[in-house]
Design an enzyme around this catalytic site. Structure first.
Site, PDB file in Angstrom:
ATOM      1  N   THR A 166       0.727  -1.294  -0.330  1.00 12.51           N
ATOM      2  CA  THR A 166      -0.214  -0.016  -0.051  1.00 12.51           C
ATOM      3  C   THR A 166       0.406   1.687   0.110  1.00 12.51           C
ATOM      4  OG1 THR A 166      -0.020   0.034   2.363  1.00 12.51           O
ATOM      5  CG2 THR A 166      -1.591  -1.278   1.432  1.00 12.51           C
ATOM      6  N   ASP A 167       2.288   1.093  -0.346  1.00 15.43           N
ATOM      7  CA  ASP A 167       3.002   2.128  -0.036  1.00 15.43           C
ATOM      8  C   ASP A 167       4.274   1.943  -0.896  1.00 15.43           C
ATOM      9  OD1 ASP A 167       3.616   4.893   0.645  1.00 15.43           O
ATOM     10  OD2 ASP A 167       4.945   4.333   2.232  1.00 15.43           O
ATOM     11  N   LEU A 168       3.918   1.236  -1.960  1.00 16.50           N
ATOM     12  CA  LEU A 168       5.650   0.986  -3.212  1.00 16.50           C
ATOM     13  C   LEU A 168       5.838   2.100  -3.329  1.00 16.50           C
ATOM     14  CD1 LEU A 168       6.562  -1.344  -3.987  1.00 16.50           C
ATOM     15  CD2 LEU A 168       5.278  -1.026  -5.929  1.00 16.50           C
ATOM     16  N   ASN A 172      10.894   2.650  -0.491  1.00 15.97           N
ATOM     17  CA  ASN A 172      10.738   1.093  -0.448  1.00 15.97           C
ATOM     18  C   ASN A 172      11.174   0.256  -0.398  1.00 15.97           C
ATOM     19  OD1 ASN A 172       9.804   2.744   1.919  1.00 15.97           O
ATOM     20  ND2 ASN A 172       7.420   2.454   1.770  1.00 15.97           N
ATOM     21  N   ARG A 204       0.962   4.247  -8.468  1.00 21.19           N
ATOM     22  CA  ARG A 204       1.235   4.532  -7.286  1.00 21.19           C
ATOM     23  C   ARG A 204       2.973   4.110  -7.473  1.00 21.19           C
ATOM     24  NH1 ARG A 204      -0.071   5.624  -2.034  1.00 21.19           N
ATOM     25  NH2 ARG A 204       1.351   5.588  -0.604  1.00 21.19           N
TER      26      ARG A 204
END
Length: 240
Positions: A166-168, A172, A204
């Protein structure tokens, strides 16, 4: 995996990776007393890098971000031990490793209840040695076509495992000194069926590259993105 459970606390850990007393291992003071703190990083809080008997680890206390995080900094609604942030991330990392995705090994996870409705959480994961994120690397040098292929292949492998990061973003995704690709920070990530979500996940990531290109001038261009997506497209996802 072994479990230590009381009414107020739940710890799951890998005894092959953690030989220290699990109840003590989530305290930065414990590691400081042992002179085993080898570094730290700042994010929503301090991540401590510690040297265990078996491996170097990152110790992270879960904290909220945003405006709500200023009101309730580090506690969450309790709805079962397996649904706590730390235990969920511990389980997800093991799932990814089983599907040959390069992620840090989960060492131990803890959740501590605060009364009936809330809890706090901590996690210990493997510290990837001699690694930097893509933002740090691309701020200094370009990456070869093969490395971009490898980044795309690792993302595809994660998606094939049914995991939505969800935070690609480009912070990261890290490379070690052998140019091996790793994906990190799986807090709040989860498993999904199907493939409809994968394109949005890639979009994203693409936005994060564009953002850092404008903000820091990282050495990124659309050819790089097409190389990343090529492996994914060949395997059935059209990407960005």
């Amino acid at each position: 995996m072994q479990i230590i459970q009381t009414k107020q606390q739940y710890i799951c850990y890998n005894p092959e990776l953690l030989t220290e007393t699990p109840e003590m291992a989530f305290s930065s003071e414990f590691w400081q007393q042992q002179n085993k703190i080898i570094g730290s990083a700042q994010g929503r809080g301090t991540t401590w890098f510690v040297q265990g008997e078996k491996l170097a680890m990152a110790l992270r206390h879960y904290r909220r971000g945003g405006l709500f995080g200023k009101l309730v900094a580090d506690s969450y609604l309790f709805s079962g031990w397996d649904k706590t942030r730390s235990v969920a991330e511990f389980s997800l990392l093991n799932h990814l490793i089983a599907h040959q995705v390069n992620v840090p090994k989960p060492v131990a996870a803890r959740a501590v209840r605060l009364g009936w409705f809330r809890y706090q959480a901590d996690i210990l994961v493997e510290k990837i040695a001699n690694s930097r994120d893509l933002v740090g690397i691309l701020g200094q040098e370009t990456l070869s076509q093969q490395v971009w292929f490898d980044v795309g292949a690792m993302i595809k492998r994660m998606h094939d495992a049914g995991v939505c990061h969800t935070d690609l973003n480009c912070h990261n995704i890290i490379l070690d000194d052998h140019k091996t690709v790793w994906i990190i920070d799986f807090d709040k990530c989860y498993r999904l069926e199907g493939a409809n979500w994968q394109e949005k996940n890639l979009a994203r990531l693409h936005r994060s590259f564009i953002k850092e290109q404008g903000k820091r001038g990282i050495l990124f261009n659309e050819d790089n993105w097409q190389w990343l997506c090529k492996v994914i497209r060949v395997n059935g996802n059209k990407g960005q």
